[in-house]
Design a protein around this motif. Structure first.
Motif, short mmCIF file in Angstrom:
data_model
loop_
_atom_site.label_atom_id
_atom_site.label_comp_id
_atom_site.label_asym_id
_atom_site.label_seq_id
_atom_site.Cartn_x
_atom_site.Cartn_y
_atom_site.Cartn_z
N PRO A 7 3.64 -6.22 -0.65
CA PRO A 7 2.87 -7.12 0.23
C PRO A 7 1.50 -6.56 0.60
CG PRO A 7 5.15 -6.98 0.97
CD PRO A 7 4.98 -5.94 -0.10
N THR A 8 1.33 -5.24 0.48
CA THR A 8 0.07 -4.60 0.89
C THR A 8 -0.87 -4.34 -0.29
OG1 THR A 8 1.26 -2.50 0.79
CG2 THR A 8 1.01 -3.53 2.96
N ASP A 9 -0.58 -4.88 -1.47
CA ASP A 9 -1.40 -4.58 -2.65
C ASP A 9 -2.76 -5.27 -2.61
OD1 ASP A 9 0.13 -2.73 -3.96
OD2 ASP A 9 1.22 -4.20 -5.17
N PHE A 10 -2.86 -6.42 -1.92
CA PHE A 10 -4.11 -7.17 -1.88
C PHE A 10 -4.48 -7.50 -0.44
CE2 PHE A 10 -2.09 -8.06 -5.96
CZ PHE A 10 -3.10 -7.70 -6.83
N ASP A 11 -5.74 -7.28 -0.11
CA ASP A 11 -6.21 -7.53 1.25
C ASP A 11 -6.81 -8.92 1.41
OD1 ASP A 11 -5.96 -4.58 2.00
OD2 ASP A 11 -7.33 -4.51 0.29
N LEU A 12 -7.15 -9.55 0.29
CA LEU A 12 -7.68 -10.92 0.29
C LEU A 12 -7.07 -11.63 -0.90
CD1 LEU A 12 -9.66 -13.23 1.12
CD2 LEU A 12 -11.40 -12.10 -0.31
#
Length: 843
Positions: A301-306
């Motif tokens: 879940p934390t792989d992409f910030d946008l």
């Protein structure tokens, strides 16, 4: 028992994400259980009345980083408690351990909380250790994002940082050529307003945004500016760009590389499965991530910030929304379809099977997903705005109906009378959606083609028929229309074309995707057929079904033909949008003397030929710009053949008697009978050895694969493979799709999931989407969800409000229904109707 059940589920989620309870040969354990911690005196007051004020405490799960230091506090609660009740307790523990991250879970509902970022965020899978390590490097600074100055040269400063110092730029006469030659992309005023709207939303604390922008207004360029804004200000480290079609992957990658390559790297995920983490922008289809739940297995879940969703209500529709919601952080949706597109049209006004109702619900859900429940997007720029500002052109809509299509469109439909085999008079009624599916008329297709070619806009330079896209019902229909158009072109323009006036561009045609590119580049099957100095495609018409709808950019299109009824407002908006872009035809002419004779070189309109009253369907009483009354096609109705209406009947023939002579019961184990396993193995060998199937599986062209297997592999004398036989041989407790069977044949999945495993996955997606606050009711919601999907009697009783029937239902009783909060008794059935393919759960 409920706390123990929650911990068992949490243990599995941790292990699935790569956390270790025990050391292995390569790495030490990175989970500590019931860690004893000392709470700082200044934090005691924050615990509230629900926690014993003591100087000692116990952390349920303490997750460690690669150096063995405290990293994430995981607070576990029993299944009947909302995980958020442990929020302040977990915050205190996290502070005591100098941890920035917290996970709150009751085994069914989970939150990930970045203490430096804001509020807890619902997740469906726990984050992976290495992903959180990378995520930790980003410390969001919303203020910097809000204060960033975005001028019209925001993108150009990445393309060419010192452009303003160039002599060609400073010379006004040379400036247009300098911009064109170097492909510099300046933001238009409305695109800058879109960026300002995001900045204003972030200032208000929002993290979800929706751009409603008409086709042709540069959504991809605007998205590129948004990406730069987030990456440049340190509010994102990596961006995921989701598209809904395979051909749009490469298009998006090229678009971003063209404007952002000097600062940021863009990759397509499937081409960079091993090193996608090295790129700032990752492009993929939502279908690729949804396949076999790849988004959960391979991504944290934390792989992409946008996360940006192109054509939002397509790429997050149905189960695809689970992919979108899997990732935490900022979310941006792009759409060309306004929420209120269907004028004065609501759910209560018609039955729920009406395609307009279903699509309208998707539109409403899209706005809800992006935090725009009031129907107002973060930024809106319509077709009318684009026309008013001089960036787009409006269509001239041509209404053309024959007597046959008029009857097909009527409420009574087209009635065909005939005599059956017994000599009895019979009637068959056909509606518009059956055209070229069950109702065939070569004469009507000829009439459509002739009308288009006689009334189409002409090219302002060469005088030949303007470039045209025709939208057919099916691939077979597209083949018919292509042949008819080429025959008519032979008569209208003798010697000019050699069956290359019209080209079929559908997925069955080899190199079809390249054809679309060549058509844009004006070299499809040749160029300059009428004037050698004029670069325009020799092929004048592309006949397609769906390949050239979304994201296809060909600004010199002058005609669009709707040779099919359309029921989706999104499809209608997209198809209309293929002609809205402005264009100067002199850019293609390389003879200065000829240029002087061109009176109207700039495209000011395009024609939309509507043979099935689609405009009227979507826009109520539509005022057509041009009306053409078509004659009735000649020919005897009810008889098949060229120029006549043909009707296909299904028949069943049974000769002689048959009785059951004996019956024997034999229980077959979970692995099936040996003959079944051998049958399945032979099929797997057959499809793996087929080069066409193998190549298209690798390319992800599943429509081609399924169509080919049905056509070329099934029901052949050597083995008589069929889908039903393969399903039986697989011995799974649900109905398998052909795609699943082929996926297993190629090792893309290890085995077939059971019905309950799929139900668990579907319910997890529902929880992520609706985020039920009633955590104690989640077991009841799950029970209801599973029963409604898998049991016909439960579904019938709920749909018809015959709740007393549940009293005797062994699967789901009246007591079970009462345990479900009242609002979810409607939400869950509606969600399942829209997003869960019930066919997969049938035996």
């Amino acid at each position: 028992m409920k706390e123990a059940a929650a911990r068992i589920k949490i243990n599995k989620l941790l292990e699935a994400a790569g956390w270790r309870f025990f050391a292995d040969s390569n790495s030490p354990a990175n989970i500590q259980l019931e860690s004893n911690v000392t709470i700082r005196s200044q934090d005691l007051d924050s615990l509230g009345n629900d926690f014993e004020k003591a100087s000692k405490g116990f952390i349920d799960f303490l997750l460690l980083n690669e150096k063995g230091f405290p990293f994430i506090v995981l607070e576990a609660k029993a299944e009947d408690k909302n995980p958020l009740v442990g929020k302040e307790q977990a915050r205190t523990y996290a502070r005591s351990q100098n941890c920035r991250f917290v996970i709150l879970s009751n085994g069914n509902l989970h939150y990930f909380w970045d203490l430096e970022r804001g509020n807890p965020y619902i997740i469906t899978a726990f984050p992976k250790p290495d992903s959180v390590q990378s995520y930790r490097k980003i410390t969001p600074n919303p203020s910097r994002l809000v204060e960033e100055v975005v001028g019209d040269d925001y993108i150009v400063l990445t393309q060419w940082p010192n452009y303003a110092a160039e002599a060609a730029w400073n010379n006004e006469a040379e400036r247009p050529g300098f911009i064109a030659i170097n492909g510099l992309r300046f933001l238009r005023p409305y695109q800058k307003k879109a960026i300002a709207a995001i900045q204003a939303a972030v200032k208000k604390g929002q993290d979800r945004f929706l751009f409603e922008m008409a086709t042709g207004t540069g959504k991809t360029l605007t998205a590129a500016a948004v990406i730069k804004l987030f990456l440049r200000t340190g509010n994102a480290q990596r961006v995921l760009f989701l598209v809904d079609r395979l051909e749009l992957e490469d298009q998006a990658k090229k678009a971003f590389a063209k404007v952002l390559a000097n600062d940021y790297k863009t990759v397509i995920y499937k081409e960079n499965r091993d090193d996608w983490r090295r790129a700032e922008i990752v492009v993929t289809t939502v279908q690729s991530l949804l396949f076999n739940n790849k988004y959960q297995r391979l991504f944290s879940p934390t792989d992409f910030d946008l996360v940006i969703s192109d054509e939002a209500h397509r790429s997050i529709g149905g189960n695809a929304r689970a992919v979108f919601n899997h990732f935490i952080g900022y979310k941006l949706g792009l759409t060309a379809t306004p929420r209120d597109y269907l004028k004065n049209f609501g759910k209560s006004e018609t039955k729920t099977t009406d395609p307009r109702v279903l699509e309208r619900r998707l539109l409403l859900d899209t706005y809800r997903t992006f935090g725009c429940e009031d129907g107002q997007p973060t930024f809106r720029y319509s077709l009318l705005d684009g026309v008013k500002d001089g960036f787009l052109v409006s269509p001239t809509v041509v209404d053309a109906r024959s007597e046959v299509t008029t009857k097909l469109l009527s409420e009574s439909g087209f009635v065909v009378e005939f005599r059956d085999e017994e000599g009895e008079n019979q009637k068959e009624t056909y509606k518009q959606h059956e055209f070229e599916k069950r109702f065939f008329s070569d004469a009507t297709n000829n009439l459509f083609c002739k009308t288009l070619m006689e009334n189409a806009l002409r090219d302002p330079v060469s005088g030949e028929m303007g470039k045209t896209i025709v939208f057919a019902v099916s691939q077979n229909h597209a083949a018919k229309l292509t042949q008819i158009l080429n025959l008519i072109a032979d008569r209208m323009f003798p010697g000019r074309y050699q069956s290359d006036f019209a080209v079929q561009v559908t997925s069955q045609v080899p190199d079809a995707q390249q054809y679309t590119i060549n058509f844009t580049n004006n070299n499809l099957l040749g160029s300059g057929n009428f004037i050698s100095a004029y670069k325009t495609s020799k092929a004048r018409v592309c006949v397609t079904v769906g390949m050239m709808t979304t994201g296809y950019d060909c600004p010199d299109i002058l005609n669009l033909g709707l040779f099919r009824p359309i029921f989706s407002p999104t499809d209608f908006i997209q198809i209309k949008g293929r002609g809205t872009r402005k264009h100067n035809f002199l850019e293609q002419l390389f003879d200065d003397e000829l240029k002087e004779g061109v009176k109207t070189p700039v495209k000011s309109a395009y024609k939309l030929f509507d043979f099935f009253a689609n405009c009227e369907y979507f826009e109520e009483e539509y005022d057509y710009d041009e009306v053409i009354a078509l004659p009735k096609p000649k020919g005897d109705e009810g008889r098949s053949g060229t120029g006549r209406v043909g009707v296909i009947y299904k028949s069943y023939e049974h000769i002689g008697e048959d009785i059951l002579s004996s019956i024997k019961e034999e229980e077959v184990g979970e692995y099936g009978m040996k003959i079944d396993r051998m049958f399945f193995q032979r099929f797997e060998d057959t499809v793996r050895q087929d080069t066409f199937i193998a190549a298209n599986v690798e390319a992800g062209q599943w429509d081609r694969v399924v169509d080919y297997v049905n056509r070329e592999v099934f029901d052949k004398p050597d083995a008589y493979y069929s889908l039903e036989k393969l399903r039986k041989a697989a011995a799974v407790d649900r109905r398998l799709s052909l795609r699943e069977i082929i996926e297993k044949s190629f090792g893309l999945i290890q085995g077939f999931k059971s019905k309950d495993e799929l139900l668990e996955e579907e319910f997890a997606k529902f929880v992520t989407d609706y985020r039920p606050e009633e955590a104690t009711a989640i077991p009841a919601l799950k029970n209801f969800f599973k029963a409604y999907v898998s049991n016909d009697q439960v579904r019938y009783s709920i749909e018809n409000q015959q709740f007393t029937d549940l009293a005797t239902n062994p699967v789901f009783t009246t007591k079970d229904l009462k345990a479900v909060p009242e609002k979810y008794r409607a939400i869950i059935p509606n969600y399942i109707k829209d997003y869960v393919p019930l066919n997969r759960f049938m035996p």
